[in-house]
Design a protein around this motif. Sequence first.
Motif, mmCIF file in Angstrom:
data_model
loop_
_atom_site.group_PDB
_atom_site.id
_atom_site.type_symbol
_atom_site.label_atom_id
_atom_site.label_comp_id
_atom_site.label_asym_id
_atom_site.label_seq_id
_atom_site.Cartn_x
_atom_site.Cartn_y
_atom_site.Cartn_z
ATOM 1 N N ILE A 191 1.790 0.600 12.663
ATOM 2 C CA ILE A 191 1.888 1.181 11.319
ATOM 3 C C ILE A 191 2.357 0.108 10.332
ATOM 4 O O ILE A 191 1.798 -0.049 9.244
ATOM 5 C CB ILE A 191 2.861 2.390 11.315
ATOM 6 N N HIS A 192 3.389 -0.658 10.722
ATOM 7 C CA HIS A 192 3.885 -1.762 9.880
ATOM 8 C C HIS A 192 2.769 -2.754 9.582
ATOM 9 O O HIS A 192 2.596 -3.186 8.437
ATOM 10 C CB HIS A 192 5.034 -2.486 10.592
ATOM 11 N N GLU A 193 2.014 -3.116 10.624
ATOM 12 C CA GLU A 193 0.962 -4.137 10.488
ATOM 13 C C GLU A 193 -0.129 -3.721 9.515
ATOM 14 O O GLU A 193 -0.580 -4.526 8.691
ATOM 15 C CB GLU A 193 0.346 -4.433 11.857
ATOM 16 N N VAL A 194 -0.566 -2.462 9.590
ATOM 17 C CA VAL A 194 -1.678 -2.039 8.725
ATOM 18 C C VAL A 194 -1.238 -1.848 7.270
ATOM 19 O O VAL A 194 -2.041 -1.998 6.347
ATOM 20 C CB VAL A 194 -2.364 -0.747 9.239
ATOM 21 N N ILE A 195 0.057 -1.541 7.062
ATOM 22 C CA ILE A 195 0.540 -1.314 5.695
ATOM 23 C C ILE A 195 0.886 -2.627 5.000
ATOM 24 O O ILE A 195 0.582 -2.822 3.820
ATOM 25 C CB ILE A 195 1.765 -0.366 5.680
ATOM 26 N N ILE A 196 1.528 -3.547 5.714
ATOM 27 C CA ILE A 196 1.943 -4.823 5.118
ATOM 28 C C ILE A 196 0.735 -5.630 4.657
ATOM 29 O O ILE A 196 0.839 -6.520 3.803
ATOM 30 C CB ILE A 196 2.806 -5.638 6.122
ATOM 31 N N ASP A 197 -0.417 -5.288 5.195
ATOM 32 C CA ASP A 197 -1.668 -5.974 4.853
ATOM 33 C C ASP A 197 -2.244 -5.486 3.516
ATOM 34 O O ASP A 197 -3.182 -6.088 2.986
ATOM 35 C CB ASP A 197 -2.681 -5.721 5.988
ATOM 36 N N ILE A 218 8.333 6.695 5.038
ATOM 37 C CA ILE A 218 8.389 5.229 5.013
ATOM 38 C C ILE A 218 8.732 4.694 3.621
ATOM 39 O O ILE A 218 8.422 5.338 2.605
ATOM 40 C CB ILE A 218 7.030 4.661 5.500
ATOM 41 N N HIS A 219 9.400 3.543 3.579
ATOM 42 C CA HIS A 219 9.715 2.854 2.316
ATOM 43 C C HIS A 219 8.818 1.626 2.200
ATOM 44 O O HIS A 219 8.722 0.834 3.145
ATOM 45 C CB HIS A 219 11.174 2.404 2.301
ATOM 46 N N LEU A 220 8.188 1.464 1.049
ATOM 47 C CA LEU A 220 7.354 0.294 0.787
ATOM 48 C C LEU A 220 7.988 -0.537 -0.319
ATOM 49 O O LEU A 220 8.273 -0.026 -1.415
ATOM 50 C CB LEU A 220 5.945 0.702 0.355
ATOM 51 N N LEU A 271 0.152 2.002 -8.225
ATOM 52 C CA LEU A 271 0.996 2.700 -7.241
ATOM 53 C C LEU A 271 0.208 3.796 -6.524
ATOM 54 O O LEU A 271 0.317 3.974 -5.312
ATOM 55 C CB LEU A 271 2.220 3.313 -7.926
ATOM 56 N N GLU A 272 -0.593 4.490 -7.318
ATOM 57 C CA GLU A 272 -1.423 5.570 -6.759
ATOM 58 C C GLU A 272 -2.430 5.007 -5.758
ATOM 59 O O GLU A 272 -2.678 5.587 -4.701
ATOM 60 C CB GLU A 272 -2.155 6.280 -7.900
ATOM 61 N N SER A 273 -2.970 3.838 -6.097
ATOM 62 C CA SER A 273 -3.938 3.189 -5.221
ATOM 63 C C SER A 273 -3.287 2.750 -3.902
ATOM 64 O O SER A 273 -3.870 2.927 -2.818
ATOM 65 C CB SER A 273 -4.530 1.968 -5.940
ATOM 66 N N ILE A 274 -2.065 2.186 -3.986
ATOM 67 C CA ILE A 274 -1.333 1.767 -2.783
ATOM 68 C C ILE A 274 -1.019 2.978 -1.898
ATOM 69 O O ILE A 274 -1.168 2.943 -0.676
ATOM 70 C CB ILE A 274 -0.027 1.033 -3.166
ATOM 71 N N LYS A 275 -0.583 4.045 -2.542
ATOM 72 C CA LYS A 275 -0.237 5.266 -1.809
ATOM 73 C C LYS A 275 -1.460 5.824 -1.069
ATOM 74 O O LYS A 275 -1.388 6.191 0.105
ATOM 75 C CB LYS A 275 0.306 6.309 -2.787
ATOM 76 N N LYS A 276 -2.572 5.875 -1.775
ATOM 77 C CA LYS A 276 -3.807 6.410 -1.189
ATOM 78 C C LYS A 276 -4.267 5.561 -0.006
ATOM 79 O O LYS A 276 -4.649 6.084 1.052
ATOM 80 C CB LYS A 276 -4.902 6.479 -2.264
ATOM 81 N N GLU A 277 -4.215 4.232 -0.183
ATOM 82 C CA GLU A 277 -4.645 3.314 0.871
ATOM 83 C C GLU A 277 -3.717 3.415 2.093
ATOM 84 O O GLU A 277 -4.176 3.399 3.244
ATOM 85 C CB GLU A 277 -4.658 1.878 0.336
ATOM 86 N N THR A 278 -2.423 3.555 1.824
ATOM 87 C CA THR A 278 -1.441 3.697 2.919
ATOM 88 C C THR A 278 -1.740 4.938 3.743
ATOM 89 O O THR A 278 -1.794 4.894 4.982
ATOM 90 C CB THR A 278 -0.008 3.779 2.360
ATOM 91 N N LYS A 279 -1.938 6.057 3.059
ATOM 92 C CA LYS A 279 -2.200 7.321 3.753
ATOM 93 C C LYS A 279 -3.503 7.258 4.549
ATOM 94 O O LYS A 279 -3.592 7.799 5.656
ATOM 95 C CB LYS A 279 -2.239 8.476 2.746
ATOM 96 N N THR A 280 -4.507 6.595 3.989
ATOM 97 C CA THR A 280 -5.795 6.464 4.679
ATOM 98 C C THR A 280 -5.639 5.665 5.968
ATOM 99 O O THR A 280 -6.154 6.052 7.023
ATOM 100 C CB THR A 280 -6.832 5.774 3.765
ATOM 101 N N ARG A 281 -4.900 4.549 5.861
ATOM 102 C CA ARG A 281 -4.743 3.666 7.021
ATOM 103 C C ARG A 281 -3.915 4.319 8.134
ATOM 104 O O ARG A 281 -4.268 4.214 9.308
ATOM 105 C CB ARG A 281 -4.100 2.345 6.592
ATOM 106 N N VAL A 282 -2.809 4.965 7.775
ATOM 107 C CA VAL A 282 -1.957 5.557 8.816
ATOM 108 C C VAL A 282 -2.592 6.806 9.421
ATOM 109 O O VAL A 282 -2.316 7.157 10.572
ATOM 110 C CB VAL A 282 -0.527 5.870 8.301
ATOM 111 N N SER A 283 -3.463 7.478 8.640
ATOM 112 C CA SER A 283 -4.148 8.668 9.186
ATOM 113 C C SER A 283 -5.049 8.272 10.357
ATOM 114 O O SER A 283 -5.233 9.042 11.299
ATOM 115 C CB SER A 283 -4.965 9.373 8.100
#
Length: 292
Positions: free
Chosen positions: A216-222, A246-248, A259-271
């Motif tokens: 999860i860390h790896e896909v988000i930090i990217d 999680i805290h980013l 911010l909205e774009s980061i949030k959306k991308e984060t949720k997509t990746r962790v899903s």
Amino acid sequence: MGHSHHHHDHSEGNIKVAFFLNLGFAIIEFIGGLWTNSVAILSDSLHDLGDSLTLGVSWYFAKVAKKDRNQSFSYGYKRFSVLGALINSIVLVTGSVFIIIEAIPRLFSPVNPNTEGMIYLAIGGIIVNGAAAFKLSKGGSLNEKTVFTHLLEDILGWVAVLIGAIVMHFWDFPIIDPVLSVLIATFILFNVYKNLKESFRIILQGTPSNINIKKIHEVIIDIPKVLDVHDCHTWSMDGEYHILSIHLVIEDNLQLSELESIKKETKTRVSKLGINHTTIEFETLNENCDPC
């Protein structure tokens, strides 16, 4: 959300079918036990009646788990299915211990019952419990897995009765029945241990066994403009529906749209890693985080 709701409909229907199959056959089995004068089958009929009660409880909790979230249960009622799995496991342990207690005296003083009647009942038991188990074999919920283990116990029990009845029909070797009963009960207790371990892991909010926090860390930090990831917590509602908090740490002075774009991308990746519900808190490098 729609997929989850559909799954619980499927789960409830499977358990409902297994409940009626089990209850109906338990009644037939009780009558058959009296007919064959088989204490083993009479004991198994009581065990099956106990199974039916457990299946009824599981069916009830599968229905409760579908209820929408409200003020009392803000995450919904999914965890109630874990309660059903716990009750199932307790009954399984009790049933298995009962089988062992009943089987041990028969090792020393075996009784020869009506073996032909036992063979017919055993075949019927394998067919009925096999149909119920097949209905639940592809179930994903912990509740369904526990009920499947329950039915597996019954199938193996009937296979033991069938083997024992055939052997006793042709040879004077009645001790084989209690020996098989003890072996099967031990096997079931091992499986129950695994289900109980998973149930307690969920209740104690442990990290789901199929979730990799490092990944999860790896896909988000990217993700662009994300500088760090920390205070990552993940737990499960019912063994399937997983939650992430999680805290980013992000770059300073980002626009709301970024911010909205980061949030959306984060949720997509962790899903894609099995997370169903994500709560994100944004921080800047200068912010003093108070991790919980």
